[in-house]
Design a protein around this motif. Structure first.
Motif, PDB file in Angstrom:
ATOM      1  N   THR A 244       0.273  -1.179   0.170  1.00  0.00           N
ATOM      2  CA  THR A 244      -0.077  -0.087   0.424  1.00  0.00           C
ATOM      3  C   THR A 244       1.025   1.368   0.240  1.00  0.00           C
ATOM      4  O   THR A 244       1.866   1.399   0.704  1.00  0.00           O
ATOM      5  CB  THR A 244      -0.923   0.020   0.763  1.00  0.00           C
ATOM      6  OG1 THR A 244      -1.230  -1.275   1.200  1.00  0.00           O
ATOM      7  CG2 THR A 244      -2.198   0.786   1.487  1.00  0.00           C
ATOM      8  N   ILE A 245       0.705   2.478  -0.437  1.00  0.00           N
ATOM      9  CA  ILE A 245       1.799   3.576  -0.626  1.00  0.00           C
ATOM     10  C   ILE A 245       0.841   4.303   0.057  1.00  0.00           C
ATOM     11  O   ILE A 245      -0.480   4.365  -0.291  1.00  0.00           O
ATOM     12  CB  ILE A 245       1.873   3.936  -2.057  1.00  0.00           C
ATOM     13  CG1 ILE A 245       2.159   2.852  -3.220  1.00  0.00           C
ATOM     14  CG2 ILE A 245       2.001   5.337  -2.283  1.00  0.00           C
ATOM     15  CD1 ILE A 245       2.724   2.897  -4.175  1.00  0.00           C
ATOM     16  N   GLY A 246       1.417   5.743   0.556  1.00  0.00           N
ATOM     17  CA  GLY A 246       0.221   6.047   1.708  1.00  0.00           C
ATOM     18  C   GLY A 246       0.938   7.179   2.260  1.00  0.00           C
ATOM     19  O   GLY A 246       2.221   7.585   1.642  1.00  0.00           O
TER      20      GLY A 246
ATOM     21  N   TYR B 219       5.357   6.892   2.474  1.00  0.00           N
ATOM     22  CA  TYR B 219       5.644   4.937   2.496  1.00  0.00           C
ATOM     23  C   TYR B 219       4.991   4.304   2.115  1.00  0.00           C
ATOM     24  O   TYR B 219       4.252   4.573   1.189  1.00  0.00           O
ATOM     25  CB  TYR B 219       5.506   5.809   3.701  1.00  0.00           C
ATOM     26  CG  TYR B 219       3.805   5.360   4.404  1.00  0.00           C
ATOM     27  CD1 TYR B 219       3.205   4.256   3.980  1.00  0.00           C
ATOM     28  CD2 TYR B 219       2.992   5.813   4.903  1.00  0.00           C
ATOM     29  CE1 TYR B 219       1.225   3.724   4.566  1.00  0.00           C
ATOM     30  CE2 TYR B 219       1.860   6.434   4.598  1.00  0.00           C
ATOM     31  CZ  TYR B 219       0.921   4.752   4.646  1.00  0.00           C
ATOM     32  OH  TYR B 219      -0.146   5.060   5.480  1.00  0.00           O
ATOM     33  N   HIS B 220       6.022   3.142   2.128  1.00  0.00           N
ATOM     34  CA  HIS B 220       4.948   1.658   1.279  1.00  0.00           C
ATOM     35  C   HIS B 220       4.598   1.132   2.819  1.00  0.00           C
ATOM     36  O   HIS B 220       5.592   0.818   3.735  1.00  0.00           O
ATOM     37  CB  HIS B 220       6.099   1.100   0.140  1.00  0.00           C
ATOM     38  CG  HIS B 220       6.546   2.107  -0.495  1.00  0.00           C
ATOM     39  ND1 HIS B 220       7.349   1.386  -1.670  1.00  0.00           N
ATOM     40  CD2 HIS B 220       5.571   2.355  -1.457  1.00  0.00           C
ATOM     41  CE1 HIS B 220       7.684   2.408  -2.842  1.00  0.00           C
ATOM     42  NE2 HIS B 220       6.309   2.620  -2.600  1.00  0.00           N
ATOM     43  N   GLU B 221       3.470   0.512   2.317  1.00  0.00           N
ATOM     44  CA  GLU B 221       3.410  -0.552   4.106  1.00  0.00           C
ATOM     45  C   GLU B 221       3.063  -2.532   3.145  1.00  0.00           C
ATOM     46  O   GLU B 221       2.113  -2.347   2.355  1.00  0.00           O
ATOM     47  CB  GLU B 221       1.578   0.217   4.098  1.00  0.00           C
ATOM     48  CG  GLU B 221       1.632  -0.763   5.536  1.00  0.00           C
ATOM     49  CD  GLU B 221       0.419   0.228   5.932  1.00  0.00           C
ATOM     50  OE1 GLU B 221       0.308  -0.659   7.370  1.00  0.00           O
ATOM     51  OE2 GLU B 221      -0.347   0.694   5.153  1.00  0.00           O
ATOM     52  N   PHE B 222       3.854  -2.639   3.844  1.00  0.00           N
ATOM     53  CA  PHE B 222       3.859  -3.843   3.083  1.00  0.00           C
ATOM     54  C   PHE B 222       3.105  -4.661   4.424  1.00  0.00           C
ATOM     55  O   PHE B 222       3.430  -4.598   5.854  1.00  0.00           O
ATOM     56  CB  PHE B 222       5.515  -5.266   3.579  1.00  0.00           C
ATOM     57  CG  PHE B 222       6.324  -4.551   2.083  1.00  0.00           C
ATOM     58  CD1 PHE B 222       6.200  -4.642   1.190  1.00  0.00           C
ATOM     59  CD2 PHE B 222       6.866  -3.268   2.347  1.00  0.00           C
ATOM     60  CE1 PHE B 222       6.891  -4.475  -0.345  1.00  0.00           C
ATOM     61  CE2 PHE B 222       8.218  -3.064   1.547  1.00  0.00           C
ATOM     62  CZ  PHE B 222       7.468  -3.164   0.123  1.00  0.00           C
TER      63      PHE B 222
ATOM     64  N   VAL C  86       4.072  -3.257   8.203  1.00  0.00           N
ATOM     65  CA  VAL C  86       5.128  -2.834   8.136  1.00  0.00           C
ATOM     66  C   VAL C  86       5.610  -1.794   7.251  1.00  0.00           C
ATOM     67  O   VAL C  86       5.856  -1.537   5.921  1.00  0.00           O
ATOM     68  CB  VAL C  86       6.231  -4.032   8.036  1.00  0.00           C
ATOM     69  CG1 VAL C  86       7.989  -2.666   7.935  1.00  0.00           C
ATOM     70  CG2 VAL C  86       6.974  -4.267   9.149  1.00  0.00           C
ATOM     71  N   ARG C  87       5.645  -0.931   7.826  1.00  0.00           N
ATOM     72  CA  ARG C  87       5.917   1.067   6.909  1.00  0.00           C
ATOM     73  C   ARG C  87       7.349   1.218   6.727  1.00  0.00           C
ATOM     74  O   ARG C  87       7.290   1.203   7.605  1.00  0.00           O
ATOM     75  CB  ARG C  87       5.558   1.894   7.177  1.00  0.00           C
ATOM     76  CG  ARG C  87       3.680   1.791   7.590  1.00  0.00           C
ATOM     77  CD  ARG C  87       2.761   2.926   8.074  1.00  0.00           C
ATOM     78  NE  ARG C  87       1.775   3.259   8.167  1.00  0.00           N
ATOM     79  CZ  ARG C  87       0.390   4.244   8.576  1.00  0.00           C
ATOM     80  NH1 ARG C  87       1.275   4.985   8.565  1.00  0.00           N
ATOM     81  NH2 ARG C  87      -0.509   3.893   8.483  1.00  0.00           N
ATOM     82  N   ARG C  88       7.908   1.458   4.870  1.00  0.00           N
ATOM     83  CA  ARG C  88       8.942   1.977   4.650  1.00  0.00           C
ATOM     84  C   ARG C  88       8.733   3.821   4.163  1.00  0.00           C
ATOM     85  O   ARG C  88       8.206   3.354   3.427  1.00  0.00           O
ATOM     86  CB  ARG C  88       9.393   0.520   3.731  1.00  0.00           C
ATOM     87  CG  ARG C  88      10.720   1.201   4.088  1.00  0.00           C
ATOM     88  CD  ARG C  88      11.400  -0.048   2.595  1.00  0.00           C
ATOM     89  NE  ARG C  88      11.955  -0.842   3.212  1.00  0.00           N
ATOM     90  CZ  ARG C  88      12.387  -2.557   2.415  1.00  0.00           C
ATOM     91  NH1 ARG C  88      11.111  -1.740   1.280  1.00  0.00           N
ATOM     92  NH2 ARG C  88      11.681  -3.307   2.883  1.00  0.00           N
TER      93      ARG C  88
ATOM     94  N   ALA D 138      15.490   3.323   3.647  1.00  0.00           N
ATOM     95  CA  ALA D 138      14.176   3.578   2.493  1.00  0.00           C
ATOM     96  C   ALA D 138      14.037   1.957   1.893  1.00  0.00           C
ATOM     97  O   ALA D 138      12.681   1.270   1.649  1.00  0.00           O
ATOM     98  CB  ALA D 138      13.964   4.579   1.992  1.00  0.00           C
ATOM     99  N   THR D 139      15.679   1.157   1.709  1.00  0.00           N
ATOM    100  CA  THR D 139      15.123  -0.363   1.123  1.00  0.00           C
ATOM    101  C   THR D 139      16.003  -1.237   1.980  1.00  0.00           C
ATOM    102  O   THR D 139      15.828  -1.900   1.828  1.00  0.00           O
ATOM    103  CB  THR D 139      15.874   0.046   0.221  1.00  0.00           C
ATOM    104  OG1 THR D 139      17.490   0.296   0.367  1.00  0.00           O
ATOM    105  CG2 THR D 139      15.864   0.771  -0.988  1.00  0.00           C
ATOM    106  N   SER D 140      15.508  -0.784   3.521  1.00  0.00           N
ATOM    107  CA  SER D 140      16.234  -1.364   4.260  1.00  0.00           C
ATOM    108  C   SER D 140      15.041  -2.455   5.254  1.00  0.00           C
ATOM    109  O   SER D 140      13.380  -2.409   4.820  1.00  0.00           O
ATOM    110  CB  SER D 140      15.767  -0.852   5.820  1.00  0.00           C
ATOM    111  OG  SER D 140      16.583  -1.834   6.663  1.00  0.00           O
TER     112      SER D 140
END
Length: 167
Positions: free
Chosen positions: A22-24, A31-34, A45-47, A54-56
């Motif tokens: 999800t992009i938010g 963020y990207h939310e997996f 988990v939000r990144r 950001a790529t961790s």
């Protein structure tokens, strides 16, 4: 942009998370939310994309180990890439992910993440008792029962009579 990011998401840890995040926005930060792929888990988990990490995958690893088990994560990481890991996961029909990875030929598996059924418990106890010359009465031992039932008090344990009959 998402396509570019998805090309970088090739590590096998992503097999345990929904393929398209999800992009938010939170307080102006994108963020990207997996979301965890396990049906019984609602964790995500939000990144944040404007951070240096950001790529961790550290938070993905931490949750996956807690949710699926460190042994499963270790086996998945040996699959090489996310597609291989997803293929192995998709072939796991009975819920035994560790068994599916073992069948993929990556490593010997010593235990599964799923609880034994009643007959499997009986078979494993009979096997353990006979291979290690244990007395049948060990299934009534306080320490043995404590080890077997901690975290799952409803877990079935056969009686000494049942174990002797099964042997």
């Amino acid at each position: 942009m998402l396509e570019r990011m998805m090309a970088k998401w090739n590590t096998p840890i992503y097999a345990f998370w929904t393929p398209i995040p999800t992009i938010g926005y939170d307080d102006g930060h994108r963020y990207h939310e997996f979301k965890c792929f396990k049906k019984s888990c609602s964790k995500s988990v939000r990144r944040f994309l404007d951070k240096s990490d950001a790529t961790s995958t550290g938070n993905l690893h931490r949750h996956t180990k807690a949710c699926w088990g460190a042994d499963i994560v270790h086996l998945a990481m040996n699959a090489g890439n996310v597609e291989n890991a997803r293929n192995v996961l998709s072939k796991s029909k009975d819920g035994s992910i560790a068994e599916a990875f073992r069948k993929a030929g990556k490593e010997q598996v010593t235990y599964s993440h799923r609880q034994h059924m009643k007959m499997e418990t009986r078979a494993e106890i009979v096997r353990w008792v006979t291979e290690n010359a244990r007395p049948y009465s060990i299934v009534k031992d306080r320490g043995f029962k404590n080890l077997m039932k901690t975290g799952r008090p409803e877990y079935y344990l056969p009686s000494p009579h049942t174990v002797s009959r099964d042997v």
